[in-house]
Enzyme design. Structure first.
Site, PDB file in Angstrom:
ATOM      1  N   LYS A  34       0.829  -1.209   0.000  1.00 27.07           N
ATOM      2  CA  LYS A  34       0.000   0.000   0.000  1.00 27.07           C
ATOM      3  C   LYS A  34       0.861   1.256   0.000  1.00 27.07           C
ATOM      4  CE  LYS A  34      -3.661   2.639   0.376  1.00 27.07           C
ATOM      5  NZ  LYS A  34      -4.629   2.619   1.477  1.00 27.07           N
ATOM      6  N   LYS A  39      -0.834  11.657   5.028  1.00 28.60           N
ATOM      7  CA  LYS A  39      -0.578  10.580   5.991  1.00 28.60           C
ATOM      8  C   LYS A  39       0.111   9.394   5.326  1.00 28.60           C
ATOM      9  CE  LYS A  39      -2.933   6.702   8.010  1.00 28.60           C
ATOM     10  NZ  LYS A  39      -4.192   5.949   8.030  1.00 28.60           N
TER      11      LYS A  39
END
Length: 307
Positions: free
Chosen positions: A178, A253
């Site tokens: 990811k 983030k």
């Protein structure tokens, strides 16, 4: 309700992604008990027909699968261990599957998996890609870190929520994939946005540039699906004044997580760190709640010369 070996699913975390994922499970016939620390989120999903619990501990009792969708790794670790009370790991039957779909630090994911296994449970990390649209449509991509047998035990419910499942390796491998994927995405969106602004300055229409790039060597998801200018892709957030979508705060983030991985592995990355700084600025200058493709507005505002 679904009476397969999956049993009851405790679904913890009902934000923009979690809520539609939980709804899809219920619509597919699964027995779901949902909870979120935000009361409004619980009320909203209850109104849509998803059964809810009054606490996380109540939600997980008797569950065969505990699915978490949390903002960060520390929240996950705290929930597993318990803070000022029992943790999730001590509140379930033996051999429960802990399925974490959050996007967190790779090291936190591996630590969480270790805690689950040590407590006599199974662990699957399965972060997602596809945004709110994919969550609502059940077409998410799941990047999975798990033992093969543990993945197979939750494959049916993942297939309800996603269109593609990729087994990337052992615990933590899903999170590793990811952060790599989103580093590419962050960099490519900046490149696409700079190119569209450059095209505007050179007198090209956005449609003309799109028609070229979408079928030429510059083709990428940031152009063909999440195009940063309104018009060429009607479903892109640019046509909704950059309503997310995938918010700038989340991209900042995720790039921060990627930078943690870059630093810990010693990779000689240059574009990734630059993209991380650009998205931090975007977040801090009002882009936190806008789609990450809104990065183009700052590029356009800071550009000089005649249009």
């Amino acid at each position: 309700m679904m009476t397969t070996e999956t049993g009851t699913i405790a679904f913890l975390g009902l934000g923009h992604m979690g809520a539609p994922m939980a709804k899809n499970l219920v619509q597919a016939g699964y027995d779901v008990r949902a909870f979120d620390v935000v009361p409004a989120a619980v009320e909203a999903i209850s109104a849509s027909g998803v059964p809810t619990a009054s606490s996380a501990i109540e939600a997980v009792r008797g569950a065969s699968v505990v699915l978490t969708m949390f903002p960060g790794g520390q929240q996950l670790l705290d929930a597993y261990r318990g803070v000022d009370g029992p943790g999730l790991l001590d509140s379930v039957d033996a051999d429960t599957v802990f399925l974490d779909c959050s996007t967190i630090n790779v090291d936190d994911a591996r630590e969480a998996a270790g805690l689950a296994v040590e407590a006599g449970h199974r662990s699957v990390d399965a972060p997602v890609s596809g945004g709110v649209v994919g969550a609502e449509a059940g077409t998410l991509t799941f990047m999975i870190g798990a033992l093969e047998a543990d993945l197979e035990s939750v494959r049916p419910l993942l297939e309800v929520m996603g269109g593609k499942l990729v087994h990337c390796g052992d615990h933590g491998a899903g999170q590793a994939a990811k952060v790599c994927n989103n580093m590419i995405l962050g960099v490519s969106m900046i490149a696409a946005s700079e190119a569209f602004v450059l095209g505007e300055k050179l007198g090209l229409s956005n449609q003309a540039l799109y028609d070229v790039v979408s079928t030429a060597s510059g083709q990428c998801w940031a152009v063909t699906t999440n195009c940063p200018v309104p018009g060429p892709v009607p479903t892109s957030p640019a046509n909704r004044d950059y309503e997310p979508g995938f918010a700038g705060a989340l991209m900042a983030k995720d790039l921060g997580l990627a930078m943690s991985a870059v630093e810990s592995t010693g990779v000689a990355a240059e574009l990734g760190p630059m993209a991380a700084r650009i998205y931090e600025r975007f977040r801090d200058e009002g882009g936190a709640g806008r789609d990450f493709s809104g990065i183009i507005t700052g590029i356009r505002d800071r550009s000089h010369g005649s249009d």
